[in-house]
Design an enzyme around this catalytic site. Structure first.
Site, PDB file in Angstrom:
ATOM      1  CE  LYS A  45      -3.646   2.603   0.694  1.00 13.48           C
ATOM      2  NZ  LYS A  45      -4.491   2.842  -0.500  1.00 13.48           N
ATOM      3  CB  ALA A  70     -12.219   8.176  -3.227  1.00 12.79           C
ATOM      4  CB  ILE A  71      -8.460   4.366  -0.100  1.00 14.26           C
ATOM      5  CG1 ILE A  71      -9.118   3.153  -0.782  1.00 14.26           C
ATOM      6  CG2 ILE A  71      -7.969   4.030   1.301  1.00 14.26           C
ATOM      7  CD1 ILE A  71     -10.340   2.593  -0.108  1.00 14.26           C
ATOM      8  CB  CYS A 130      -2.933   8.678  -5.926  1.00 16.85           C
ATOM      9  SG  CYS A 130      -4.404   8.384  -4.926  1.00 16.85           S
ATOM     10  CE  LYS A 165      -0.470   1.879  -9.952  1.00 15.24           C
ATOM     11  NZ  LYS A 165      -0.934   1.089  -8.822  1.00 15.24           N
ATOM     12  N   GLY A 244      -7.578  -4.613 -14.342  1.00 12.53           N
ATOM     13  CA  GLY A 244      -8.658  -5.540 -14.663  1.00 12.53           C
ATOM     14  C   GLY A 244      -8.280  -6.985 -14.863  1.00 12.53           C
ATOM     15  N   GLY A 265      -5.130  -6.231  -8.836  1.00 10.31           N
ATOM     16  CA  GLY A 265      -5.703  -5.405  -7.768  1.00 10.31           C
ATOM     17  C   GLY A 265      -7.075  -5.868  -7.341  1.00 10.31           C
TER      18      GLY A 265
HETATM   19  C1  LIG Z   1      -9.103   0.056  -3.178  1.00  6.62           C
HETATM   20  C2  LIG Z   1      -7.926   0.415  -4.049  1.00  6.62           C
HETATM   21  C3  LIG Z   1      -6.822   1.064  -3.483  1.00  6.62           C
HETATM   22  C4  LIG Z   1      -5.722   1.424  -4.267  1.00  6.62           C
HETATM   23  N1  LIG Z   1      -4.645   2.037  -3.688  1.00  6.62           N
HETATM   24  C5  LIG Z   1      -3.545   2.334  -4.436  1.00  6.62           C
HETATM   25  C6  LIG Z   1      -2.374   2.898  -3.836  1.00  6.62           C
HETATM   26  O1  LIG Z   1      -2.311   3.112  -2.625  1.00  6.62           O
HETATM   27  N2  LIG Z   1      -1.330   3.199  -4.659  1.00  6.62           N
HETATM   28  C7  LIG Z   1      -1.352   2.942  -6.008  1.00  6.62           C
HETATM   29  O2  LIG Z   1      -0.371   3.208  -6.695  1.00  6.62           O
HETATM   30  N3  LIG Z   1      -2.435   2.378  -6.582  1.00  6.62           N
HETATM   31  C8  LIG Z   1      -3.525   2.069  -5.836  1.00  6.62           C
HETATM   32  N4  LIG Z   1      -4.621   1.484  -6.450  1.00  6.62           N
HETATM   33  C9  LIG Z   1      -4.580   1.190  -7.878  1.00  6.62           C
HETATM   34  C10 LIG Z   1      -4.179  -0.274  -8.150  1.00  6.62           C
HETATM   35  O3  LIG Z   1      -2.880  -0.558  -7.633  1.00  6.62           O
HETATM   36  C11 LIG Z   1      -4.217  -0.610  -9.653  1.00  6.62           C
HETATM   37  O4  LIG Z   1      -3.301   0.212 -10.339  1.00  6.62           O
HETATM   38  C12 LIG Z   1      -5.581  -0.400 -10.275  1.00  6.62           C
HETATM   39  O5  LIG Z   1      -6.604  -0.731  -9.362  1.00  6.62           O
HETATM   40  C13 LIG Z   1      -5.783  -1.201 -11.569  1.00  6.62           C
HETATM   41  O6  LIG Z   1      -5.696  -2.588 -11.346  1.00  6.62           O
HETATM   42  P1  LIG Z   1      -6.985  -3.550 -11.091  1.00  6.62           P
HETATM   43  O7  LIG Z   1      -7.996  -3.230 -12.137  1.00  6.62           O
HETATM   44  O8  LIG Z   1      -6.449  -4.937 -11.112  1.00  6.62           O
HETATM   45  O9  LIG Z   1      -7.493  -3.176  -9.704  1.00  6.62           O
HETATM   46  C14 LIG Z   1      -5.735   1.136  -5.656  1.00  6.62           C
HETATM   47  C15 LIG Z   1      -6.841   0.474  -6.216  1.00  6.62           C
HETATM   48  C16 LIG Z   1      -7.925   0.102  -5.437  1.00  6.62           C
HETATM   49  C17 LIG Z   1      -9.094  -0.605  -6.075  1.00  6.62           C
END
Ligand SMILES: Cc1cc2nc3c(=O)[nH]c(=O)nc-3n(C[C@H](O)[C@H](O)[C@H](O)COP(=O)(O)O)c2cc1C
Ligand SMILES: Cc1cc2nc3c(=O)[nH]c(=O)nc-3n(C[C@H](O)[C@H](O)[C@H](O)COP(=O)(O)OP(=O)(O)OC[C@H]3O[C@@H](n4cnc5c(N)ncnc54)[C@H](O)[C@@H]3O)c2cc1C
Lengths: 304, 251
Positions: A45, A70-71, A130, A165, A244, A265
């Site tokens: 995280k 939107a954490i 972010c 990123k 995804g 994710g």
């Molecule tokens: C609940 C949640 C929290 C996330 N927190 C972060 C974070 O702290 N830092 C970050 O670089 N990306 C964060 N992401 C983005 C994910 O690392 C990832 O790039 C994005 O969700 C796309 O992948 P996915 O479709 O497999 O979830 C977060 C995504 C979700 C859903």
């Protein structure tokens, strides 16, 4: 035997699969489901200098084939992470990638320095994308000059390889990718979430307290594939692909588009075993499509 | 401790307006469930699981009962599942209601609408352990009332409906004045109800079960957090709760 191993700057991965930042905490919860030794790496995280309590709730909403979040980068601060979370993850035979965030260039540098002091972190993932915090984050990720400046500053303050990123919330991702490569990035990580919104009918208000949130899940996969495809042929640094992924076939699609490894994710929320399941299934899928190794498949989808 | 388990649907029936009672079978979950815990249920291909409380548990038949209200796509779809189908569930999750209280104490259960179900499992468990039960249950109207006979078996039960179509008219807090002879109160229901309950019962020892939109359901994603008076400054509803001492949280 299908060879899943892959070598990236700073990372000797037994397989190309790792949980994405923010979707796996610091691994503690998922370690009760399976042994994290299984994973190629774990991306932690986001870490900021000070502790952050994040945004008000609701922080998540479901969408068609995806979700908004939107954490707000909630985390206990880099010192606590190094004291209590990194040692926990170090018990496992896997690589640790620290995701770092900040609201100023100085903060990114400070956080990067802090991780440089430990010998248990293998790489940094520089989160300049972010969408859920007021200042910082995204502003660095949408402007090639700012992106390059923060990359350069972080590179100077650490010996660890830096994966930048990228944000998909830009009109020309190739330009940003090239800018951070020129600034010294060792690799790219893409994509972060796309800014979105959902309006709650009964209250007539945005459902997420922060109003906007980041869209993730299968809904964004075609965008991730397109962006990785466009970027991979224009840069000479490796890409960790995400957006995804739900099954081993998706991993192959990312590899074909030019990613060298992948992060998963949102899919962890549906199936806590997803990373392990995909690692087990990947040899079958590689074989089915005529590959004997992960390495062989990288970039093979790119048409000249 | 939670696991990912398959649960077989043993029965499903409509028990009140837009409210479904479903009985599920799984030995591991029925063996480990305690009152106040919930299941995180995968419905079709929805991105997020749905949290639903455990409303009853039978250790002999290995059955778990859930009750849910159809409020959106997920619960509507869940209502269409048939007997014999299997559900993919994470559970049992969370820290439930404290049940190690002195025998002979009196516990007041206060439930609002679809917050009533977890209080049934709790009330049954406490009664078996020698605790006296009183219940005040609030519903929108007569069509929404469920489990009244079940609660009457546990102890004195007052039903309140907002429109007065059944039982007393008004809100659960309206009938509390004459029912203050209890040692602890345990409650689950809409947040505005919990808020006014806490203020009416100020000074009494109480525990409340809270709801928030959840992501992972296992404590990793930090979606369902709640400001709290602890060192961290927050609690996670899914893994620290969903039940909290009224003294430890701010709602
Ligand atoms: C609940 C949640 C929290 C996330 N927190 C972060 C974070 O702290 N830092 C970050 O670089 N990306 C964060 N992401 C983005 C994910 O690392 C990832 O790039 C994005 O969700 C796309 O992948 P996915 O479709 O497999 O979830 C977060 C995504 C979700 C859903
Ligand atoms: C710990 C806990 C226990 C619960 N126990 C019960 C129960 O026993 N019976 C019951 O009927 N309901 C219960 N709920 C509420 C139930 O989870 C929601 O009604 C359900 O998720 C709505 O899903 P939907 O797809 O029908 O609605 P939609 O509004 O379409 O759902 C969209 C998204 O919002 C979430 N959501 C919507 N309303 C709520 C809510 N009130 N709480 C949490 N998330 C919500 C959904 O999970 C989903 O992710 C509980 C909630 C929590 C947190």
């Amino acid at each position: 035997m299908t060879n899943l191993a892959i070598e990236l700057p700073g990372l000797s991965l037994k397989n190309p699969v790792m949980p994405a930042s923010g979707c796996f905490g610091f691994g503690r919860e998922y370690a009760t489901f399976y042994n994290l030794n299984k994973l190629g790496a774990v991306i932690m995280k986001a870490a900021t200098m000070q502790e952050r309590l994040g945004n008000p709730t609701p922080r998540v909403a479901e969408t068609a084939s995806g979700m908004l979040n939107a954490i707000g980068l909630q985390n206990p601060g880099v010192t606590k992470i190094i004291e209590t979370e990194v040692p926990f993850l170090s018990q496992f035979n896997t690589n640790i990638i620290a995701n770092i965030a900040g609201s100023s260039l100085e903060e990114y540098v400070e956080v990067a320095r802090a991780f440089n002091e430990t010998d248990q972190v293998h790489a940094l993932e520089l989160n300049i994308s972010c969408p859920n915090v007021k200042e910082g984050g995204l502003q660095f990720g949408t402007d090639p000059l700012m992106a390059a400046r923060v990359t350069e500053a972080v590179k100077k303050s650490t010996n660890l390889p830096v994966y930048v990123k990228l944000s998909p919330n830009v009109s020309d991702i190739v330009q940003i990718a090239k800018a951070v490569e020129a600034a010294g990035a060792d690799g790219l990580s893409m994509i972060n979430t796309l800014t979105g919104m959902q309006i709650h009918l009964p209250s007539r208000r945005p459902l997420i307290a922060n109003k906007t949130g980041g869209l993730s899940g299968p809904a964004i996969k075609p965008i991730a594939i397109r962006m990785i495809y466009e970027v991979s042929s224009q840069v000479n640094i490796p890409i960790i692909g995400m957006g995804g992924i739900q099954r081993a076939e998706d991993v192959l699609e990312f590899l074909l588009a030019g990613a060298s490894a992948v992060a998963i994710g949102t899919a962890n929320f549906q199936n806590p075993f997803i990373c392990a399941d995909i690692i087990d299934d990947l040899p079958r899928v590689l074989k089915q499509y005529g590959f004997n190794s992960v390495r062989e498949a990288i970039g093979k989808g790119i048409v000249a | 401790m939670m696991k990912r388990e398959k649960m077989r649907i043993v029965s499903t029936r409509v028990i009140a307006k837009e409210t479904i009672e479903m009985v599920l079978e799984n030995k591991w979950i029925s063996t480990h469930a305690s009152p106040g815990q919930f299941l995180h249920i995968q419905i079709g291909s929805h991105t997020l699981r749905r949290p639903i409380s455990i409303a009853d548990c039978n250790h002999v038949t290995n059955e778990i009962t859930i009750l849910f209200k159809i409020t959106g796509d997920g619960t509507r779809h869940l209502g269409e599942y048939q007997v014999g189908n299997y559900l993919d569930v994470l559970g049992p999750i969370g820290n439930g209601f404290p049940t190690n209280i002195t025998a002979q104490s009196t516990v007041l259960l206060v439930g609002g609408g679809i917050g009533v179900p977890p209080l049934y499992f709790l009330g049954k468990f406490l009664k078996e352990n020698g605790i006296n039960i009183k219940a005040v249950l609030g519903f929108q109207g007569e069509d929404h009332v469920f489990y009244e006979p079940n609660f009457r078996e546990l102890g004195e039960t007052i039903i309140v409906t907002n429109d007065g179509s059944y039982g007393e008219k008004g809100y659960v807090t309206d009938v509390l004045e004459n029912n203050l002879a209890f040692d602890y109160y345990y409650s689950c229901g809409p947040t505005p109800m919990l808020r006014s309950l806490i203020s009416v019962l100020k000074g009494k020892k109480g525990y409340i079960s809270l709801e928030e939109r959840m992501g992972c359901g296992v404590g990793a994603c930090l979606a369902c957090i709640l400001p709290a008076k602890n060192e961290r400054g927050y609690k996670k509803i899914c893994s620290d709760g969903p039940v909290f001492n009224v003294e430890e949280v701010t709602i």
